[in-house]
Design an enzyme around this catalytic site. Sequence first.
Site, PDB file in Angstrom:
ATOM      1  CG  ASP A 207      -2.042  -1.017   1.089  1.00  0.00           C
ATOM      2  OD1 ASP A 207      -2.505  -1.255  -0.041  1.00  0.00           O
ATOM      3  OD2 ASP A 207      -2.434  -1.605   2.115  1.00  0.00           O
ATOM      4  CG  ASP A 208       5.296   3.142   0.798  1.00  0.00           C
ATOM      5  OD1 ASP A 208       5.190   3.871   1.800  1.00  0.00           O
ATOM      6  OD2 ASP A 208       6.094   3.366  -0.133  1.00  0.00           O
ATOM      7  CG  LEU A 209       2.515   6.585  -4.476  1.00  0.00           C
ATOM      8  CD1 LEU A 209       1.624   5.851  -5.460  1.00  0.00           C
ATOM      9  CD2 LEU A 209       2.098   8.049  -4.348  1.00  0.00           C
TER      10      LEU A 209
END
Length: 210
Positions: free
Chosen positions: A153-155
């Site tokens: 979920d980390d861009l």
Amino acid sequence: MPPEVIRHLSQDPVLAAIIEQTPAPQPAFTEWANDLYLALLESIVSQQISVKAADAIFRRFRALFADHYPHAAQLLKLTTEEMRGAGLSGQKIDYLRSVATFVSAHSLDRAYIDTLTDEEIVQYLLPIRGVGRWTVEMLLLFVLDRPDVFPIDDLVIRQRMMRAYPDQTTGLTGRALYKVLHQIADAWRPYRSTASRYLWQWKPDAVPAA
């Protein structure tokens, strides 16, 4: 970095090139390693602002307490005006109170947390307002030093993987992209945390991955 970890990750030729081009990440040490409660408070204060601003606000927040430690019972007695005076938004005040309320009824003792799996810790902490999966995964990586966390979920992680693996990811979005990224990262088990740290530190505009 342990050589057996590098050997395992380097079986992926794309990641091997990134490792070759990138300085070894620093160990995931934090001064909050044995104080998950304080780490949660800091992570909420740090959301969506610069590190410099977060550090200043967190110092002012801790200064509201006689011993500079935000004990849960004392935190819950602070007025909104007092907390706003430290630079906290109304939303973050609500989130900090949620952490204090949670810790009043649930253990955040490191000895207990260490008995839980990564996913169990995620599910344990998600009921806290302001704490999402990404926040817990950052704690798993940088506070608890768990070895096999893949923060999809980390861009930045997604962007770096798309840059490094264009043949597999070009044109993909949403669930299709997540599925492929998980498939790529499966080859890194049980050291996905180290792979993720290399991806964060990698400078793709300076040197191509392959």
